[in-house]
Design an enzyme around this catalytic site. Structure first.
Site, PDB file in Angstrom:
ATOM      1  N   ARG A 169       0.838  -1.193   0.000  1.00  0.00           N
ATOM      2  CA  ARG A 169       0.000   0.000   0.000  1.00  0.00           C
ATOM      3  C   ARG A 169       0.879   1.251   0.000  1.00  0.00           C
ATOM      4  O   ARG A 169       1.996   1.242   0.486  1.00  0.00           O
ATOM      5  CB  ARG A 169      -0.917   0.027   1.232  1.00  0.00           C
ATOM      6  CG  ARG A 169      -2.107  -0.962   1.130  1.00  0.00           C
ATOM      7  CD  ARG A 169      -3.016  -0.864   2.342  1.00  0.00           C
ATOM      8  NE  ARG A 169      -2.333  -1.267   3.560  1.00  0.00           N
ATOM      9  CZ  ARG A 169      -1.779  -0.442   4.442  1.00  0.00           C
ATOM     10  NH1 ARG A 169      -1.846   0.871   4.278  1.00  0.00           N
ATOM     11  NH2 ARG A 169      -1.176  -0.918   5.513  1.00  0.00           N
ATOM     12  N   TYR A 199      -1.458  -3.748  -6.809  1.00  0.00           N
ATOM     13  CA  TYR A 199      -1.172  -4.528  -5.602  1.00  0.00           C
ATOM     14  C   TYR A 199      -2.221  -4.399  -4.499  1.00  0.00           C
ATOM     15  O   TYR A 199      -2.622  -3.292  -4.136  1.00  0.00           O
ATOM     16  CB  TYR A 199       0.184  -4.128  -5.010  1.00  0.00           C
ATOM     17  CG  TYR A 199       0.753  -5.238  -4.157  1.00  0.00           C
ATOM     18  CD1 TYR A 199       1.461  -6.286  -4.744  1.00  0.00           C
ATOM     19  CD2 TYR A 199       0.512  -5.297  -2.795  1.00  0.00           C
ATOM     20  CE1 TYR A 199       1.937  -7.332  -3.983  1.00  0.00           C
ATOM     21  CE2 TYR A 199       0.989  -6.345  -2.022  1.00  0.00           C
ATOM     22  CZ  TYR A 199       1.697  -7.362  -2.626  1.00  0.00           C
ATOM     23  OH  TYR A 199       2.160  -8.414  -1.879  1.00  0.00           O
ATOM     24  N   LYS A 211      -9.680  -2.602   1.500  1.00  0.00           N
ATOM     25  CA  LYS A 211      -9.467  -1.433   2.352  1.00  0.00           C
ATOM     26  C   LYS A 211     -10.243  -0.211   1.851  1.00  0.00           C
ATOM     27  O   LYS A 211     -10.753   0.566   2.641  1.00  0.00           O
ATOM     28  CB  LYS A 211      -7.968  -1.120   2.449  1.00  0.00           C
ATOM     29  CG  LYS A 211      -7.141  -2.288   3.021  1.00  0.00           C
ATOM     30  CD  LYS A 211      -7.556  -2.595   4.429  1.00  0.00           C
ATOM     31  CE  LYS A 211      -7.149  -3.923   4.979  1.00  0.00           C
ATOM     32  NZ  LYS A 211      -5.793  -4.165   5.353  1.00  0.00           N
ATOM     33  N   HIS A 224     -10.602  -2.505  11.316  1.00  0.00           N
ATOM     34  CA  HIS A 224      -9.488  -3.352  10.859  1.00  0.00           C
ATOM     35  C   HIS A 224      -9.273  -4.438  11.915  1.00  0.00           C
ATOM     36  O   HIS A 224      -8.300  -4.401  12.664  1.00  0.00           O
ATOM     37  CB  HIS A 224      -8.250  -2.469  10.703  1.00  0.00           C
ATOM     38  CG  HIS A 224      -7.106  -3.105   9.986  1.00  0.00           C
ATOM     39  ND1 HIS A 224      -5.795  -2.702  10.148  1.00  0.00           N
ATOM     40  CD2 HIS A 224      -7.050  -4.113   9.073  1.00  0.00           C
ATOM     41  CE1 HIS A 224      -5.000  -3.424   9.379  1.00  0.00           C
ATOM     42  NE2 HIS A 224      -5.735  -4.292   8.719  1.00  0.00           N
ATOM     43  N   SER A 245      -1.416  -3.403  10.384  1.00  0.00           N
ATOM     44  CA  SER A 245      -1.031  -4.285   9.292  1.00  0.00           C
ATOM     45  C   SER A 245       0.223  -5.088   9.646  1.00  0.00           C
ATOM     46  O   SER A 245       1.182  -4.531  10.183  1.00  0.00           O
ATOM     47  CB  SER A 245      -0.764  -3.455   8.032  1.00  0.00           C
ATOM     48  OG  SER A 245      -1.929  -2.730   7.705  1.00  0.00           O
ATOM     49  N   CYS A 279       0.661  -7.297  11.921  1.00  0.00           N
ATOM     50  CA  CYS A 279       0.882  -7.411  13.369  1.00  0.00           C
ATOM     51  C   CYS A 279       0.135  -8.580  13.990  1.00  0.00           C
ATOM     52  O   CYS A 279      -0.130  -8.580  15.197  1.00  0.00           O
ATOM     53  CB  CYS A 279       0.530  -6.112  14.061  1.00  0.00           C
ATOM     54  SG  CYS A 279       1.709  -4.794  13.704  1.00  0.00           S
ATOM     55  N   GLY A 280      -0.271  -9.566  13.192  1.00  0.00           N
ATOM     56  CA  GLY A 280      -0.725 -10.812  13.784  1.00  0.00           C
ATOM     57  C   GLY A 280      -2.203 -11.131  13.748  1.00  0.00           C
ATOM     58  O   GLY A 280      -2.638 -12.068  14.422  1.00  0.00           O
ATOM     59  N   ASP A 289      -9.256  -9.931   8.914  1.00  0.00           N
ATOM     60  CA  ASP A 289      -8.739  -8.595   8.601  1.00  0.00           C
ATOM     61  C   ASP A 289      -9.740  -7.458   8.848  1.00  0.00           C
ATOM     62  O   ASP A 289      -9.346  -6.384   9.259  1.00  0.00           O
ATOM     63  CB  ASP A 289      -8.271  -8.552   7.140  1.00  0.00           C
ATOM     64  CG  ASP A 289      -7.360  -7.365   6.820  1.00  0.00           C
ATOM     65  OD1 ASP A 289      -6.427  -7.098   7.607  1.00  0.00           O
ATOM     66  OD2 ASP A 289      -7.588  -6.697   5.796  1.00  0.00           O
ATOM     67  N   ARG A 315       2.415 -12.244  -0.254  1.00  0.00           N
ATOM     68  CA  ARG A 315       1.108 -12.637   0.295  1.00  0.00           C
ATOM     69  C   ARG A 315       0.536 -13.853  -0.417  1.00  0.00           C
ATOM     70  O   ARG A 315       0.948 -14.183  -1.528  1.00  0.00           O
ATOM     71  CB  ARG A 315       0.124 -11.474   0.147  1.00  0.00           C
ATOM     72  CG  ARG A 315       0.581 -10.202   0.863  1.00  0.00           C
ATOM     73  CD  ARG A 315      -0.449  -9.656   1.766  1.00  0.00           C
ATOM     74  NE  ARG A 315       0.086  -8.596   2.628  1.00  0.00           N
ATOM     75  CZ  ARG A 315      -0.495  -8.225   3.761  1.00  0.00           C
ATOM     76  NH1 ARG A 315      -1.603  -8.810   4.170  1.00  0.00           N
ATOM     77  NH2 ARG A 315       0.038  -7.269   4.501  1.00  0.00           N
TER      78      ARG A 315
HETATM   79  P1  GTP Z   1      -2.428  -7.594   7.526  1.00  0.00           P
HETATM   80  O1  GTP Z   1      -2.918  -8.637   6.590  1.00  0.00           O
HETATM   81  O2  GTP Z   1      -1.307  -6.765   6.928  1.00  0.00           O
HETATM   82  O3  GTP Z   1      -3.499  -6.713   8.063  1.00  0.00           O
HETATM   83  O4  GTP Z   1      -1.630  -8.336   8.724  1.00  0.00           O
HETATM   84  P2  GTP Z   1      -2.050  -9.261   9.968  1.00  0.00           P
HETATM   85  O5  GTP Z   1      -2.329  -8.403  11.148  1.00  0.00           O
HETATM   86  O6  GTP Z   1      -3.085 -10.243   9.577  1.00  0.00           O
HETATM   87  O7  GTP Z   1      -0.638  -9.980  10.276  1.00  0.00           O
HETATM   88  P3  GTP Z   1      -0.220 -11.514  10.207  1.00  0.00           P
HETATM   89  O8  GTP Z   1      -1.041 -12.408  11.097  1.00  0.00           O
HETATM   90  O9  GTP Z   1      -0.163 -11.904   8.784  1.00  0.00           O
HETATM   91  O10 GTP Z   1       1.249 -11.464  10.822  1.00  0.00           O
HETATM   92  C1  GTP Z   1       2.281 -10.679  10.306  1.00  0.00           C
HETATM   93  C2  GTP Z   1       3.623 -11.177  10.743  1.00  0.00           C
HETATM   94  O11 GTP Z   1       3.715 -11.233  12.167  1.00  0.00           O
HETATM   95  C3  GTP Z   1       3.921 -12.587  10.236  1.00  0.00           C
HETATM   96  O12 GTP Z   1       5.238 -12.628   9.782  1.00  0.00           O
HETATM   97  C4  GTP Z   1       3.731 -13.454  11.453  1.00  0.00           C
HETATM   98  O13 GTP Z   1       4.513 -14.611  11.412  1.00  0.00           O
HETATM   99  C5  GTP Z   1       4.114 -12.527  12.608  1.00  0.00           C
HETATM  100  N1  GTP Z   1       3.364 -12.855  13.857  1.00  0.00           N
HETATM  101  C6  GTP Z   1       2.040 -13.103  13.959  1.00  0.00           C
HETATM  102  N2  GTP Z   1       1.677 -13.408  15.230  1.00  0.00           N
HETATM  103  C7  GTP Z   1       2.817 -13.347  15.966  1.00  0.00           C
HETATM  104  C8  GTP Z   1       3.097 -13.566  17.356  1.00  0.00           C
HETATM  105  O14 GTP Z   1       2.229 -13.870  18.186  1.00  0.00           O
HETATM  106  N3  GTP Z   1       4.402 -13.398  17.753  1.00  0.00           N
HETATM  107  C9  GTP Z   1       5.381 -13.044  16.857  1.00  0.00           C
HETATM  108  N4  GTP Z   1       6.616 -12.906  17.327  1.00  0.00           N
HETATM  109  N5  GTP Z   1       5.142 -12.845  15.545  1.00  0.00           N
HETATM  110  C10 GTP Z   1       3.881 -12.988  15.096  1.00  0.00           C
HETATM  111  C1  SPV Z   2      -2.933  -4.478   5.266  1.00  0.00           C
HETATM  112  O1  SPV Z   2      -1.973  -3.821   4.828  1.00  0.00           O
HETATM  113  O2  SPV Z   2      -3.466  -4.210   6.376  1.00  0.00           O
HETATM  114  C2  SPV Z   2      -3.450  -5.630   4.498  1.00  0.00           C
HETATM  115  C3  SPV Z   2      -2.925  -5.854   3.161  1.00  0.00           C
HETATM  116  O3  SPV Z   2      -4.315  -6.335   4.989  1.00  0.00           O
HETATM  117  S1  SPV Z   2      -3.642  -4.812   1.950  1.00  0.00           S
HETATM  118  O4  SPV Z   2      -4.800  -5.502   1.395  1.00  0.00           O
HETATM  119  O5  SPV Z   2      -2.647  -4.589   0.905  1.00  0.00           O
HETATM  120  O6  SPV Z   2      -4.079  -3.568   2.552  1.00  0.00           O
HETATM  121 MN    MN Z   3      -5.020  -5.546   6.985  1.00  0.00          MN
END
Ligand code: GTP
Ligand code: SPV
Ligand code: MN
Length: 592
Positions: free
Chosen positions: A80, A208, A217, A237, A259, A261-262, A286, A375
């Site tokens: 983004r 993208y 979004k 979110h 984003s 952050c898990g 999400d 992704r």
């Molecule tokens: P968006 O799709 O961008 O909104 O992200 P999201 O909040 O769904 O994040 P996602 O669960 O994909 O995690 C992002 C990164 O953080 C990945 O590389 C995970 O492996 C890592 N991660 C997720 N949960 C944890 C956790 O509890 N501890 C740690 N250390 N890393 C984590």
């Molecule tokens: C984020 O960035 O929070 C995502 C990926 O979930 S995107 O769809 O590119 O915004």
């Molecule tokens: Mn997101």
């Protein structure tokens, strides 16, 4: 009686308003061909074949990854772009200091100049889609026009799209207009414009993720947050997860983390071995749309039907559900590949990359093999922990709202707000390290209120006011918490094991909602004493737990003072109640 299969062409006559808008756009963009997308399997596979023939989609190893493809985006189009993402309201103040702003007339002119003739020689795809279950009163529809077949494939996985959505648009009599072209992918001609007052979006120059899949979004957060404010609900979110205890009781929790952050990981976590009989059900990973229900509780639907998830870090140990979900019928974007053509990313324990995300022979000197924001796109129904309630038109009742961020220091593992208003303050004060999900520097702590900094389609001051009002309207509001899985030791190691073990924290949260768990009053809110958290069988030192649950009032005074300085940007529009709540919070940390 069986009806004859209908051809997509007759979709053009289904809704006059949609057809008229498509005709206008075609006149501006001059496509070679117009294709109405009906959402059928046949259409999906035909587009897949076309993209493979054009070498835009690369089949992966079909023995180990059946139905899986690799897509490599332009190397300068991988995330983004927040500085190019505008909210175009008539009054600049309505967009707020939290959003880049442009006057609607100027924005339309600038965008229409870019769109003029941009689809020459290309196909214009019409994608009617529904955000949320087709039969839910909470769902909202839109139509995306795009010249990218990759976008069509992704929208098919991420939304309920095609004929049924167009039929619903006919019943609703309204839809969000989203116009998208990849243009020439020149980032100097890249803009993502939102016109909340007109319920429309214009996006040019990026193919993208959130820049291009306009249902996500752009519609389900920026436009929907605006609609939600006028209609009395919340577009957030947030992941939505159901936690089932061994007695068969399910509690639903909605978590807002910034984003990367898990959210995806928490929404499908595998319980630790000692949690026999516990089950986790994914409703969404999400986005959540939250509505006050007749019984005084808050109900959530997931407007999406698929995951656009972060690949790096995903493996059998960290996230087995995701790992299994993406073993078939998945589109991988910007991952690396192994010698036998399997997808690969950092954190995967098996295999070795031979080509990086740009298709170059892998050389560690060029950086990671997979792009950090690489992704997977996959239908949610493939997730082994997919919740049956994910399709419930009325949504699921939310027991707890959890805010979180990626903070090396300061923010403890978990704390609870004293009440809704205090919870809104905690949410508004969220800060987190930036990640690769957006372009720009990574690892910089910035304010990301409610994890919505890039996604609130209006002035944050009005948004916080709306949050306060929604809470006041519901009889049994969810309890509000804050968590941080990302605390680090001085040596830079994570103090908390995270992933599946996060269930231990969710368990305390649920027990707090039920009124059965103990908490101690601290200067920042209610917290578990170390003995209130279940750490049985966990490989963690007492010192680490103590540090994870420590409150340092002097550091918090600094933090809350910084929150105050941030709030000052919103001037007199900032809700008085929030100002008061912050003053009281500061008082509490000062008197420790
Ligand atoms: P968006 O799709 O961008 O909104 O992200 P999201 O909040 O769904 O994040 P996602 O669960 O994909 O995690 C992002 C990164 O953080 C990945 O590389 C995970 O492996 C890592 N991660 C997720 N949960 C944890 C956790 O509890 N501890 C740690 N250390 N890393 C984590
Ligand atoms: C984020 O960035 O929070 C995502 C990926 O979930 S995107 O769809 O590119 O915004
Ligand atoms: Mn997101």
């Amino acid at each position: 009686m069986a009806t004859a299969p209908q051809q997509p062409t007759d979709m053009a006559s289904l809704n006059r308003a949609v057809a008229a808008w498509v005709a206008d756009v075609a006149q501006l963009t001059l496509p070679q061909k117009i294709q109405w997308c009906d959402g059928s399997d046949a259409e999906f596979h035909m587009l897949e074949r076309q993209l493979v023939a054009a070498a835009e989609l690369i089949p992966l190893n079909q023995h180990t990854y059946p139905g899986c493809y690799l897509y490599r985006s332009d190397p300068a189009d991988v995330a983004r772009v927040e500085h190019l993402t505008y909210i175009c309201t008539k009054d600049r103040e309505d967009a707020g200091p939290n959003n880049p702003w442009m006057a609607p007339t100027q924005a339309h002119r600038q965008m229409d100049d870019l769109f003029r003739g941009c689809m020459r020689g290309r196909t214009l795809y019409v994608i009617p889609y529904c955000m949320g279950p087709i039969d839910s009163a909470y769902s909202r529809c839109g139509v995306e026009i795009t010249d990218s077949a990759y976008v069509v494939l992704n929208m098919r996985l991420m939304t309920r799209m095609g004929r049924a959505a167009l039929e619903r648009i006919n019943r609703d009599g309204a839809f969000v207009k989203g116009l998208h072209s990849i243009g020439d992918l020149n980032h100097e001609r890249r803009f993502i414009m939102h016109f909340p007052e007109e319920l429309s979006i214009k996006s040019f120059g990026s193919g993208y993720g959130g820049n291009a899949l306009l249902g996500k979004k752009c519609h389900a957060l920026r436009i929907a947050s605006w609609q939600a404010r006028t209609e009395g609900w919340l577009a957030e979110h947030m992941l939505i997860v159901g936690i089932e205890n061994p007695q068969g009781e399910i509690h639903y929790i909605a978590c807002a983390f910034p984003s990367a952050c898990g959210k995806t990981n928490l929404s499908m976590l595998i319980p630790p071995a000692s949690y026999r009989g516990w089950k986790v059900w994914t409703v969404g990973d999400d986005i959540a749309w939250l509505h006050p229900g007749k019984d005084g509780r808050l109900y959530a639907i997931n407007p999406e039907s698929g995951y656009f998830g972060v690949a790096p870090g995903t493996n059998q140990k960290t996230n087995r559900n995701a790992y299994e979900t993406i073993r078939h019928n998945t589109i991988f974007t910007n991952v690396a590949v192994t010698a036998d053509n399997q997808p690969w990313w950092e954190g995967l324990t098996e295999g070795k990359p031979v080509r990086d995300w740009q298709g170059r022979p892998y050389d560690p000197g060029n950086g990671p093999a997979a792009h950090p924001n690489s992704r997977f796109t996959v239908a949610a129904s493939q997730n082994p922990s997919y919740s049956k309630a994910a399709d419930a038109p009325g949504g699921v009742p939310i027991s707890a709202i959890v805010f979180g961020g990626r903070r090396r220091t300061l923010a403890p593992l978990v704390y609870q707000a004293r009440n809704w208003l205090h919870g809104v303050l905690i949410g508004a004060g969220v800060a987190s390290e930036t990640t690769a999900a957006a372009t720009g520097a990574v690892g910089i702590v910035r304010r990301d209120p409610m994890a919505m900094k890039p996604f609130t389609g209006y002035n944050f001051a009005d948004y916080w006011d709306h949050w306060i009002k929604v809470g006041a309207r519901i009889k049994a509001p969810p309890q509000i918490f804050h968590v941080n899985w990302f605390r680090q030791s001085d040596a830079g190691k994570f103090l908390w094991p995270g992933y599946g073990e996060n269930l231990r924290v969710l368990r305390w949260i649920i027990d707090r909602c039920k009124g059965t768990a103990h908490a101690r009053e601290t200067a920042i809110g209610l917290m578990p004493a170390p003995s209130d958290l279940d750490t049985a069988g966990l490989d963690i030192t007492k010192d680490a737990i103590d540090e994870l649950l420590a409150v340092h009032p002097d550091l918090w005074e600094e933090e809350l003072t910084a929150v105050g300085a941030y709030f000052d940007e919103f001037k007199e529009r900032l809700p008085q109640a929030l100002k008061h709540e912050l003053a009281e919070a500061l008082q509490r940390v000062r008197s420790e």
